[in-house]
Design an enzyme around this catalytic site. Structure first.
Site, PDB file in Angstrom:
ATOM      1  N   GLU A   1      -7.387  -9.928   5.386  1.00 47.32           N
ATOM      2  CA  GLU A   1      -6.588 -10.987   4.775  1.00 47.32           C
ATOM      3  C   GLU A   1      -6.466 -10.915   3.251  1.00 47.32           C
ATOM      4  O   GLU A   1      -5.393 -11.123   2.706  1.00 47.32           O
ATOM      5  CB  GLU A   1      -7.118 -12.361   5.211  1.00 47.32           C
ATOM      6  CG  GLU A   1      -6.620 -12.769   6.581  1.00 47.32           C
ATOM      7  CD  GLU A   1      -7.501 -12.232   7.712  1.00 47.32           C
ATOM      8  OE1 GLU A   1      -8.324 -11.333   7.452  1.00 47.32           O
ATOM      9  OE2 GLU A   1      -7.362 -12.707   8.844  1.00 47.32           O
TER      10      GLU A   1
ATOM     11  N   GLY B   1      -6.091 -10.869  12.090  1.00 47.89           N
ATOM     12  CA  GLY B   1      -6.164 -11.875  13.140  1.00 47.89           C
ATOM     13  C   GLY B   1      -6.983 -11.420  14.338  1.00 47.89           C
ATOM     14  O   GLY B   1      -7.525 -12.243  15.086  1.00 47.89           O
TER      15      GLY B   1
ATOM     16  N   ASP C   1      -7.759 -17.758   7.811  1.00 52.83           N
ATOM     17  CA  ASP C   1      -7.834 -19.192   8.131  1.00 52.83           C
ATOM     18  C   ASP C   1      -7.781 -19.528   9.608  1.00 52.83           C
ATOM     19  O   ASP C   1      -7.580 -20.671   9.980  1.00 52.83           O
ATOM     20  CB  ASP C   1      -6.767 -19.976   7.376  1.00 52.83           C
ATOM     21  CG  ASP C   1      -5.360 -19.485   7.644  1.00 52.83           C
ATOM     22  OD1 ASP C   1      -5.173 -18.684   8.562  1.00 52.83           O
ATOM     23  OD2 ASP C   1      -4.453 -19.917   6.928  1.00 52.83           O
TER      24      ASP C   1
ATOM     25  N   ILE D   1      -1.614  -9.892  12.627  1.00 52.20           N
ATOM     26  CA  ILE D   1      -0.427 -10.729  12.721  1.00 52.20           C
ATOM     27  C   ILE D   1       0.859  -9.934  12.496  1.00 52.20           C
ATOM     28  O   ILE D   1       0.863  -8.954  11.749  1.00 52.20           O
ATOM     29  CB  ILE D   1      -0.537 -11.894  11.710  1.00 52.20           C
ATOM     30  CG1 ILE D   1       0.117 -13.123  12.285  1.00 52.20           C
ATOM     31  CG2 ILE D   1       0.083 -11.486  10.374  1.00 52.20           C
ATOM     32  CD1 ILE D   1      -0.265 -14.386  11.536  1.00 52.20           C
TER      33      ILE D   1
ATOM     34  N   ASP E   1     -10.496 -12.540  13.723  1.00 53.12           N
ATOM     35  CA  ASP E   1     -10.566 -13.977  14.000  1.00 53.12           C
ATOM     36  C   ASP E   1     -10.680 -14.218  15.502  1.00 53.12           C
ATOM     37  O   ASP E   1     -11.475 -15.038  15.946  1.00 53.12           O
ATOM     38  CB  ASP E   1      -9.289 -14.689  13.501  1.00 53.12           C
ATOM     39  CG  ASP E   1      -9.150 -14.706  11.989  1.00 53.12           C
ATOM     40  OD1 ASP E   1      -9.733 -15.585  11.344  1.00 53.12           O
ATOM     41  OD2 ASP E   1      -8.471 -13.820  11.446  1.00 53.12           O
TER      42      ASP E   1
END
Lengths: 316, 316, 316, 316, 316, 316
Positions: free
Chosen positions: A186, A163, A194, A104, A166
């Site tokens: 994270e 990210g 999340d 991110i 993810d």
């Protein structure tokens, strides 16, 4: 989510700092094919290098493909578009530049924080609501890879951080180059992942022990370990070979009956989340329609011809 | 389901065409033991080579053990019968002839298609209902391997194609010979597998990546890869050694308390499909009866005797 | 549960009989650190060898760490206490003496049987109720490892039998020494495992085949196989190195934001038992609070400082 | 869905044919208040007649409020907008003209059929995909009433047919005028209701018997029966009184803490679809944030003042 | 299950003893119509009094319709047959004689007990297995009412005791005569109802309080209370009117599109057992086939004709 | 939870202020029977007025039975104790004094708030953890009414506010006096109910509409409405008659086989939270033990004797 652009870190062997400089060269791969019609995105480069196969590349190489707000919106839109595009039967998800993604983009993310703050001293419940909406939007974007009934092959090279993990957990199959590494970053930024890693990673690798270690320690997992645990299905020696291999796989999938392939994907995702008995019932409901498709006849006839006639399927 | 008899393909090293010719030789294995009493099937050969151990073999070697309508009915009946047969404590599932199975028998299957058509121009919804019933019946047949509380060890040699993979996914443990290979053939015939592979395969191997690749590409997985991913627990050098090894395992299981073993199987299948907390509650409900069984005392006393007295358990 | 103290067996290479004699030596490891304040247990030795890291050791070496009724109560209390103790961020679970545990203590267990009997000829339903309560209590004790939001690293050496496997299945990560072996002993005593193995083992290793074989045959699984199937994450050459390695891992975890780590554990356990979509929704609900934590800011600032300032997190 | 505009039918006492003529008069109600800022819809009239209360009216009175494609899109957009609009705390859903709605607009719907047909002779599987997408889009639109965390009060007068029942089943509370009647019309048009009635109606009325009868027979249920079975909470003598009563209820809700009300709605919907234990866990996760809200303090202080000070809550 | 033949009790006003004498008279109802072709049962009388409507009557009036082993087998077979019979679109379930049913036939049941005993002193676990099989078989028989996709209307008169309540809970809609009464008799015989009442009754009446009271006290619920709580949809003054009314309802249902009606039943039962979101997804999967059915066109055209042309649907 | 002591309100006709004064009189009911042995609680008065029947009364009449921290702990302990007490077969839950309960005691609750605050400026995540633990503890206390396998009959008079509604929702059956009223008070204090109302109330009354209205508006529901919606099973004219009626019901239940009654309660709660098919399987697992109980024989023999011999069951 919220994994940091790892500017301060030292991803891969050579470091991502060096990576940014190499961006110009890396662009070569994309130059070869034209942008796919109707797929105009600021942070994604979409081409159609093989019949029925789309190649989606994260395209902010100068920022190490850090995920900014535009990217979060576009990645969901792009896969929803591909899901509806009947000329698409399989997708490869790669990235421009030296790294797959640094995760991110912290700079952009500050804006959400600011929105959550609202006026000074905003109530925690109200700040929570703003945060909640942002998370759900981000989750919905990444879940587009699963909503899209066409198989998605992730092709990962070098750093895949935060990210990025993810994201590729939402793909159906993962290939990588030998220099690839993965980091569930994270906890290093003070938060629990999340946007999918905690939900999908243990189901992708099929076990809890390794997943929990990666999550709690934020340590890097290199390509060899990723292969052994089943996170990655195949390793290639270079980024070029990786892309070639992923496209080859996608082309093979695209040559099959789209009714068969896409119904299979829908059933596999349903089965992951349900009991075997529920999965069987669901499957029977799907196939009472799908077995009436012309694809069954077309495929059977091609098979009978022992390869003389190739199966030609209609769009889906 | 619906995987084709791979007449046009080239299964195994030597090819299944050659296999049919070798059928006479392959029958030797079965000649050694007599058919088990009360188990008369047209497409299955059932023997009882060890105490409390039944051996079920697919028995259409001249047709490469292709699954016809009789087989679909009988395989379910046989395992339901074994489940109720208190002289049975473990089952080995093998096959006569050169290949394990070439999958569904297309010729026979045509009859379902015809039934679904009904008069010409039958309504799609009504055709769907006929197809639905056929699928559910087939699913119920294969699920008999799970309904049967006695452990089932699949012993696979050479080709295991299409419906064959659905079938062995329902077994508890899978052994194979080194020449074995597995193929989720369905997409090649224009359909999504619908009798168990999509539901059970990812839960058997414990991960999504490989399962999805096998399903979407219909490529063959050979014994070595099957071992590494956990689909197969052990490889044997020949079909004979395989059968021997599978029977040995079954005999070991059959020597244990049937109350303990069968309650364990019931709980393991329940747990696969439920949360840990639900599984624990269910287990406690089962054991409030089972722990009152005489088997606990019998087993404990045998153990105390340090092997001098062997535990003898009543039928179940 | 109910796994027997394997006095009659021959666990490990040298046998557990010999092991009991070696108890004096094995105690050395614990002498090095003082008992953690407030953690007084009869069957457990609890120390705090690293900052925020607790080491819990099964402490009945002269009985081969067989699990008696006191142990069953204390192990649950201890992990519930650790879960509430804000000075604890990670836990290592090991054992004193030559073996990790020989499983349940049959001698002590007789008392439950006696209680279930009540007067002579008690009704089966009423005996069932007593048994049910005992099982649920035992299950609740072991589930404390999961209720505790701080990661638990099991460090297993030598024999880990019956109830020992149930126990370590509740840990987040498992390390072992090269002489470790695991045995789901229950069927040998005439019962189905009922305190967690049947529920958690297949989800830990991510596959059904191996789990079922281990359960049905009660055979030993040695460290190498345990590593390969993912049950164990890392093997160490000796018990000492094992303890060191486990503490090192725990210390790494303890250095991270406790908000991030503990929220991750809660979400991982929830996700194991739910669909991906439900897991994502739950995660979003957790993080609308957790992302407002000061830990996010503290971690981000430490990261920005490129290691100059270490992140210091408040207790949790 | 797909419920027919009941042009051929005779809804209500006077018939819907007559109803269309009376449209001019019915518009009076809306004239009183101005369109709410930012809510411009072709088929919906949105006003804000009370503080924090929005009134959404289906606004195609000349077409008996039949649901056309524009309506299907707008109803979802409108409730998603209301869900995000922090000035909104409760919504009343009513309709302009003489009837609430005649259900789906068959004329418009023909276009979906045409799309599904594609070229002539399109494959059933491909037609199925087009239909599937349409159904999911329609379902998502109506589910917006549940996604919106602000309570929705449906105010129904006269005919509520087919899709109208699906729609109001998504509301939290239903009021009606004495001339209201409800008809699950779908079987009369040869299809099973697919945008919510079959899923929500039995859970709204809390029983299966009546719901099944209404669904299988397509008979009308008048207001008295609707009240008695709990589908409707209150009956008013006229459309005007109905609107007044619904707004009154919405205003009462809007005067409460929005944190409390909206968290309650989220929890109630979650609980409907989960076990009690899961619902309790979810609730605890929500409230560990929400109980830190300033609303708790503000509400408590207002209560302490015995009505002298009114609670003023921030937007949400 | 296991509810006693209430020979010792005093069911209804006049008592069931008197009822047996009145059997001859009661048979009149059945004489009017011929037994339906292909439906030969010992304990059931099956007729086809209306087009597409079957009437199934429990037919052991001289035994007060007590449920013996033959009945348990036949009731399941009969409804499975009706489910597959394309000439059947709706079913009424009634009973010959003065009472609906006195529940399970204790005399016959003794044989199961005997089987469970096996030789004297059989092990509790093994007896448990025999009992378990009997219960599952009985449950499967009654669940045939739900497996049958054609709506089932129960028509109950006078006594409906024990197993009778389990049975009618599986119907879609329940009508009764004013002299009907219901009794969850099981606790009076020392057991918990195990063939459906505990699972279905609270979902039929939509609430827990009344269901629990009826179950814990075994008190009678008379027709008026049954109507008020929603268990019964309509009361008729006599057995004759009841049968007429139930057949009328069934005929209405049978006049509708069988695709629409049966898909609705399948979806309603699925929705009862799933979350709303799962129900919607399932519905969309069903309708992507069903909306392509000719029934949609046929029904629409009949509707357009304003009743001039009646819709004629094909068998299903 | 957190419902306020309604000091500022005007509960019931006469107001709770007046109620406190009347405490002395109200105590009379309890004086009649002695405190049950072994049940010593500060906030609860426990007696055993009938054979096998316990009466638990909230006993802080001078504080309008407001729920303080001691009460929260004791109510759970008491019902867990009753669950294990084999002399108890049914429980009545009532209250001393003029009102049933005014809900949570705000004064005491402040202490949790203070704990959550910790030092000034404590982190929101850490405060959230403290709050979470408190909520889970409170939830666990109230869930003890469901964990207790003996039926619980709530007997409510006058005001039942906030936490009181959460509490009685956990009972099996609810009776009340005609002056009773219920108020889901939580939104008035700025919070969402979190100890059971949102989860259990809609399942108790079997419908969503009324439950949502009560929750969103915090309006009072008086006894007549409570009866009509099924929340209450029976209304009595006075508190004395109410207590008598509830004890009568409990005594009836206590006269039945405890194996039958308690197994029924366990199955009913399981079924509420699971699909019908899962409920049936669970039931079969329970009854393969329970049907072997002596209670079946004892009950059957008593029944055969036509009331001459009363069934005498052993403790459970």
């Amino acid at each position: 989510m919220w994994a940091l652009r790892v500017m301060a870190g030292r991803p891969g062997r050579g470091g991502v700092q060096a990576a940014a400089a190499a961006v110009g060269v890396a662009r070569r791969g994309m130059a070869a094919t034209q942008a796919a019609e109707g797929y105009k995105y600021e942070t994604l480069a979409v081409t159609k290098p093989r019949k029925h196969v789309y190649l989606v590349k994260i395209n902010r190489p100068e920022k190490l493909n850090a995920m900014n707000l535009v990217f979060w919106r576009e990645i969901g839109q792009c896969f929803d578009q591909l899901g509806d595009d009947t000329s698409c039967r399989a997708v490869v998800l790669g990235a421009e530049g030296r790294v797959f993604t640094a995760g991110i983009d912290l700079m952009d993310l500050a804006s959400i924080g600011a929105a959550a703050e609202g006026g000074d001293g905003a109530d925690v419940a109200r700040r929570g609501r703003v945060i909640h909406k942002a998370i759900r939007d981000f989750q919905n974007s990444f879940s587009a890879l699963e909503r899209c009934p066409k198989p998605v092959v992730a092709a990962v090279h070098n750093a895949c951080v935060g990210g990025g993990v993810d994201l590729v957990c939402g793909a159906d199959i993962r290939y990588c180059s030998s220099d690839a590494w993965f980091q569930v970053k994270e906890v290093d930024v003070g938060l629990a992942a999340d946007v999918g890693t905690l939900q999908r990673l243990p189901k992708v690798v099929g076990g809890q022990s390794l997943a929990r270690e990666l999550v709690f320690t934020a340590r890097k997992m290199f390509s060899a370990e990723a292969l052994q645990c089943g996170f990655i299905s195949r390793i290639f020696e270079s980024k070029e070979r990786l892309e070639e291999g992923a496209l080859e796989l996608a082309a093979t999938i695209a040559s099959k009956s789209p009714v068969a392939v896409q119904t299979s994907k829908i059933a596999l995702i349903h089965s992951r989340d349900h009991s075997v008995e529920e999965g069987l019932d669901y499957m029977a409901k799907l196939n009472m329609l799908m077995l009436q498709s012309e694809d069954v006849r077309i495929a059977a006839m091609a098979m009978m011809s022992k390869g003389e006639n190739k199966a030609i399927f209609s769009k889906l």
